[in-house]
Design an enzyme around this catalytic site. Structure first.
Site, PDB file in Angstrom:
ATOM      1  N   ARG A 139       0.825  -1.224   0.000  1.00  0.00           N
ATOM      2  CA  ARG A 139       0.000   0.000   0.000  1.00  0.00           C
ATOM      3  C   ARG A 139       0.853   1.266   0.000  1.00  0.00           C
ATOM      4  O   ARG A 139       0.410   2.331  -0.396  1.00  0.00           O
ATOM      5  CB  ARG A 139      -0.907  -0.014   1.235  1.00  0.00           C
ATOM      6  CG  ARG A 139      -2.005  -1.053   1.085  1.00  0.00           C
ATOM      7  CD  ARG A 139      -3.159  -0.785   1.977  1.00  0.00           C
ATOM      8  NE  ARG A 139      -2.717  -0.230   3.249  1.00  0.00           N
ATOM      9  CZ  ARG A 139      -3.357  -0.404   4.394  1.00  0.00           C
ATOM     10  NH1 ARG A 139      -4.445  -1.121   4.422  1.00  0.00           N
ATOM     11  NH2 ARG A 139      -2.925   0.128   5.510  1.00  0.00           N
ATOM     12  N   ILE A 197      -5.352  -4.645  -2.017  1.00  0.00           N
ATOM     13  CA  ILE A 197      -5.764  -5.989  -2.455  1.00  0.00           C
ATOM     14  C   ILE A 197      -7.157  -5.882  -3.079  1.00  0.00           C
ATOM     15  O   ILE A 197      -8.165  -6.217  -2.460  1.00  0.00           O
ATOM     16  CB  ILE A 197      -5.763  -6.981  -1.278  1.00  0.00           C
ATOM     17  CG1 ILE A 197      -4.418  -6.919  -0.536  1.00  0.00           C
ATOM     18  CG2 ILE A 197      -6.021  -8.412  -1.760  1.00  0.00           C
ATOM     19  CD1 ILE A 197      -4.356  -7.758   0.718  1.00  0.00           C
ATOM     20  N   LYS A 257       5.007 -18.113   7.113  1.00  0.00           N
ATOM     21  CA  LYS A 257       4.314 -18.618   8.297  1.00  0.00           C
ATOM     22  C   LYS A 257       3.756 -17.441   9.100  1.00  0.00           C
ATOM     23  O   LYS A 257       4.224 -16.331   8.890  1.00  0.00           O
ATOM     24  CB  LYS A 257       5.242 -19.483   9.139  1.00  0.00           C
ATOM     25  CG  LYS A 257       6.293 -18.702   9.925  1.00  0.00           C
ATOM     26  CD  LYS A 257       6.651 -19.343  11.220  1.00  0.00           C
ATOM     27  CE  LYS A 257       6.408 -18.377  12.333  1.00  0.00           C
ATOM     28  NZ  LYS A 257       7.140 -18.461  13.520  1.00  0.00           N
ATOM     29  N   ASP A 287       4.649 -20.508  17.756  1.00  0.00           N
ATOM     30  CA  ASP A 287       5.744 -19.779  17.125  1.00  0.00           C
ATOM     31  C   ASP A 287       6.918 -20.690  16.746  1.00  0.00           C
ATOM     32  O   ASP A 287       7.577 -20.461  15.734  1.00  0.00           O
ATOM     33  CB  ASP A 287       6.224 -18.692  18.108  1.00  0.00           C
ATOM     34  CG  ASP A 287       7.184 -17.713  17.474  1.00  0.00           C
ATOM     35  OD1 ASP A 287       6.856 -17.179  16.401  1.00  0.00           O
ATOM     36  OD2 ASP A 287       8.270 -17.482  18.045  1.00  0.00           O
ATOM     37  N   HIS A 341       8.651 -25.148  13.287  1.00  0.00           N
ATOM     38  CA  HIS A 341      10.088 -25.430  13.156  1.00  0.00           C
ATOM     39  C   HIS A 341      10.495 -26.757  13.817  1.00  0.00           C
ATOM     40  O   HIS A 341      11.219 -27.557  13.237  1.00  0.00           O
ATOM     41  CB  HIS A 341      10.916 -24.302  13.773  1.00  0.00           C
ATOM     42  CG  HIS A 341      10.560 -22.937  13.271  1.00  0.00           C
ATOM     43  ND1 HIS A 341      10.170 -22.708  11.976  1.00  0.00           N
ATOM     44  CD2 HIS A 341      10.523 -21.727  13.886  1.00  0.00           C
ATOM     45  CE1 HIS A 341       9.929 -21.418  11.818  1.00  0.00           C
ATOM     46  NE2 HIS A 341      10.125 -20.804  12.965  1.00  0.00           N
TER      47      HIS A 341
HETATM   48  C1  BG6 Z   1      10.645 -17.294  13.990  1.00  0.00           C
HETATM   49  C2  BG6 Z   1       9.899 -16.920  15.246  1.00  0.00           C
HETATM   50  O1  BG6 Z   1       9.854 -18.107  13.179  1.00  0.00           O
HETATM   51  O2  BG6 Z   1      11.803 -18.001  14.354  1.00  0.00           O
HETATM   52  C3  BG6 Z   1      10.778 -16.107  16.188  1.00  0.00           C
HETATM   53  O3  BG6 Z   1       8.752 -16.168  14.909  1.00  0.00           O
HETATM   54  C4  BG6 Z   1      12.051 -16.869  16.462  1.00  0.00           C
HETATM   55  O4  BG6 Z   1      10.105 -15.835  17.396  1.00  0.00           O
HETATM   56  C5  BG6 Z   1      12.707 -17.277  15.158  1.00  0.00           C
HETATM   57  O5  BG6 Z   1      12.921 -16.012  17.202  1.00  0.00           O
HETATM   58  C6  BG6 Z   1      13.911 -18.148  15.410  1.00  0.00           C
HETATM   59  O6  BG6 Z   1      14.585 -18.327  14.211  1.00  0.00           O
HETATM   60  P1  BG6 Z   1      16.132 -18.641  14.191  1.00  0.00           P
HETATM   61  O7  BG6 Z   1      16.438 -18.859  12.760  1.00  0.00           O
HETATM   62  O8  BG6 Z   1      16.818 -17.455  14.810  1.00  0.00           O
HETATM   63  O9  BG6 Z   1      16.290 -19.852  15.035  1.00  0.00           O
END
Ligand code: BG6
Length: 665
Positions: A67, A114, A175, A262, A267
């Site tokens: 925007r 959008i 994500k 998170d 992850h």
């Molecule tokens: C992100 C999270 O996906 O991953 C963060 O939102 C986190 O809160 C980060 O700090 C960690 O990533 P990395 O690569 O530093 O381990």
């Protein structure tokens, strides 16, 4: 992905052999939300790395949109900038202006909302750029926006006609993918209403990490481990993702997320899947993703009673200065966080994988913010041999063999086993065989996004999550979210202080099973002691290898006042108090604190007694080991002598340290 090299290849070659790899495919990359941080901090440095390594197609252009009103020249200036642009965020040793200019010349910008109208206008610009650079109709959309827009973006792009025309159309989605099972199902449904699953690339930036990709390579290209990779030989597996940072001003986002959403659901579950999945039928993306999905589907979905038993949550409180005043705020006092927030900043869990390979093997996960150290490691602990085999020797205890995957900041793999200590009697010590990325490969440091952009352009989805995988992960996480919602933490939060190793309950979770968290000491950890601050990495490594771990029961004395010092301690879990000869408490030391450094350097009598308040885990560096290291590396003895003088006011010449003499001058 027929005809393409699987993206995993990109991550294991050194820069010398990058030339042998095909370039990315021609395309126009449309970054939606291009004025945000992600574009500057990660996407541009990643594209720049691809340009520098000759991996970006010549037939390539970027069209940024958001925007924010600006023109292409302003966009380029902000992307290349010194303070907040590529010059600040690039990851290469040296900055190459020429390559930067090449990349900048491909950037374009057009503001939009959008709406079908604005996106129809964008489509015309994409067509013009396509004709200019020869992108063959290929368009890669990057959604660098808040997830609540993903559904409407998919719809608006489709309605603006972006699905039509020659070439491929692919979408990279950042994500978080949903905030719970229901929203993830809904989002998948919204996206797939207009696009095909094969066009959707869901980013999990952990999959872009070399060390995470290497889990897959390690598992399936090293025959010697596969026969051991099961419940018969492995006692337990621990996944640790510890962060030293707090929410870093992201309270608004984090307060509606928490560590489960998170870090764990995405992850950590990705790493879990790689480490524990069955061998895929091939290294093609769907074969790999099928096995990952199967693994996640085999993780037990907990009943409320099981959540209560197997999961621990935590939230950090403030840290304090020596005078008792608050140093840094607790989570509930962070900006944009609700004062009585129940959001967890720490979680630990024991999971069960109910399949033939893993049934009964505890899978422990632990992650949190504002912890004592930053470190992501996976520890695979093998079953111990029976002590009875050592009958007739003085050995009273056998340690487990451990395979440690150091994901970050240390990058490598260590195999820990017992070795005989040289000498006339049979005495054992844990030793470590280590593979270190830095010394084995000379590849440039990547952001992790290069491989994502590259492989998406080549139609290789190996490193992206698939809809069914995301859903399986949410199915495991959902009962935890539900349980926590119906059992608010309230006054039990905060339950760990900043810079600690999380709440006590996490420790108990593992101890109850007769096990403990295996703490990995990294050079960063050691550098928290003034003795080792700024020390040579080789010295740090040698010291880490020499550390011995011990457990002390509550009330036991660790150091006796008046005794001559023989070692230094690192308090790994628990609390100790220092008391003087009259029994007065002089200090309380917590997890992460060091003590006894002076004694290590010079064997002076101890000035206080140190006693365990609760049960403690400690790392010990014994003086004779320390002096041995200094003898092996004489130049470190010089450095330590200087440190002793400057930081501890102890005059002890290097030759004395090397000789192992501890009578200081
Ligand atoms: C992100 C999270 O996906 O991953 C963060 O939102 C986190 O809160 C980060 O700090 C960690 O990533 P990395 O690569 O530093 O381990």
């Amino acid at each position: 992905m027929s005809g393409t090299t699987p993206s995993i290849a990109l991550s294991v070659v050194s820069s010398d052999s990058l030339a042998a790899i095909a370039k990315s495919e021609p395309c126009v990359m449309v970054i939606i939300g291009a004025s945000g941080d992600l574009t500057k901090r990660l996407l541009m440095p990643a594209l720049y790395n691809l340009v520098c390594d000759g991996l970006l197609s010549e037939n390539f252009a970027v069209l940024g949109t958001s925007r924010t009103k600006m023109d292409s020249a302003e966009f380029r200036a902000s992307m290349a900038g010194k303070e907040e642009g590529l010059r600040a965020f690039h990851t290469r040793k040296e900055f190459d202006d020429e390559q930067c200019d090449r990349l900048m010349s491909r950037l374009h910008y057009e503001p939009s909302n959008i709406t079908v109208e604005d996106f129809t206008a964008l489509r015309k610009t994409v067509a013009r750029l396509d004709a200019e650079v020869g992108a063959q109709g290929n368009v890669l959309f990057y959604f660098a926006m808040a997830p609540r827009f993903f559904g409407s973006l998919c719809e608006t792009l489709a309605k603006a006609g972006f699905r039509e025309g020659p070439g491929w159309k692919r979408i990279i989605v950042e994500k978080p993918f949903g905030t719970d099972l229901e929203s993830a199902l809904k989002l998948n449904e919204e996206i797939l209403r207009y696009w095909d699953e094969s066009q959707i690339y869901r980013v999990d930036h952990y999959l872009g990490k070399e060390t995470v990709q290497n889990l897959l390579a390690f598992r399936f290209t090293n025959g010697m481990f596969e026969p051991l990779w099961n419940k018969d030989n492995i006692d337990n597996i621990q996944f640790n993702v510890c962060e030293a940072v707090d929410v870093q001003g992201r309270g608004g986002y984090y307060d509606s997320s928490g560590v489960l959403r998170d870090m764990m659901q995405n992850h950590m579950f990705q790493m879990l899947a790689y480490l524990c999945m069955e061998a895929p039928g091939s290294f093609e993306s769907n074969a790999i993703r099928n096995e990952k999905a199967k693994l996640l589907q085999a993780v037990r979905v907990y009943e409320p009673k099981e959540v209560e038993r197997y999961v621990v949550r935590g939230q950090y409180g403030p840290s304090h200065k020596a005078d008792g005043s608050v140093d840094k705020p607790g989570y509930r006092q962070e900006k944009d966080v609700a004062p009585g927030s129940d959001t967890e900043t720490f979680a630990a869990a024991r999971l069960h994988i109910d399949n033939l390979r893993w049934a009964g093997v505890p899978i422990y996960l632990r992650s949190g913010k504002a912890l004592w150290k930053r470190g992501t490691e996976i520890v695979v602990e093998f079953k111990k041999p029976p002590l009875a085999t050592m009958r007739g020797s003085a050995v009273t205890q056998l340690d487990a063999n451990r395979l440690v995957f150091h994901i970050q900041p240390t990058q490598g793999i260590g195999l820990m086993f017992q070795a005989k200590v040289p000498g006339p009697v049979l005495d054992l010590q844990q030793v470590d065989m280590t593979f270190n990325y830095g010394s084995a490969f000379k590849a440039s440091r990547y952001t992790g996004y290069e491989v994502m952009l590259y492989s998406c352009s080549r139609g290789d989805a190996t490193l992206f999550s698939r809809g069914d995988l995301v859903e399986a992960a949410w199915r495991v996480a959902q009962p935890l979210l539900d349980y926590w919602k119906s059992h608010p933490a309230g006054d039990s939060f905060p339950n760990y202080s900043r810079n600690s190793w999380g709440p006590k309950a996490a420790d108990e979770l593992v101890r109850r099973d007769g096990r403990r968290w295996f703490e990995v000491v990294t050079p960063e950890t050691l550098e928290r002691s003034p003795l080792f601050k700024g020390a040579d990495p080789m010295l740090l490594k040698a010291v880490i290898m020499a550390l011995r771990s011990v457990s002390i029961e509550a009330g036991e004395v660790i150091i006796e006042c008046g005794a001559v010092a023989q070692e230094m301690y690192l308090l790994c879990q628990g609390e100790v108090e220092v008391v003087d000869a009259a029994g007065k408490v002089l200090a309380q030391l917590k997890t992460g604190d060091f003590f006894g450094e002076v004694g290590l350097l010079a064997s002076v009598p101890r000035t206080g007694t140190v006693r365990a308040v609760g049960r403690c885990d400690l790392f010990v560096l014994e003086q004779h080991e320390f002096f041995r290291i200094l003898r092996d590396y004489p130049h470190f003895a010089e450095a330590m002598s200087a440190v002793a003088r400057e930081r501890y006011q102890i005059a002890i010449p290097a030759r004395q340290l090397m000789a192992g003499s501890n009578d200081h001058a």
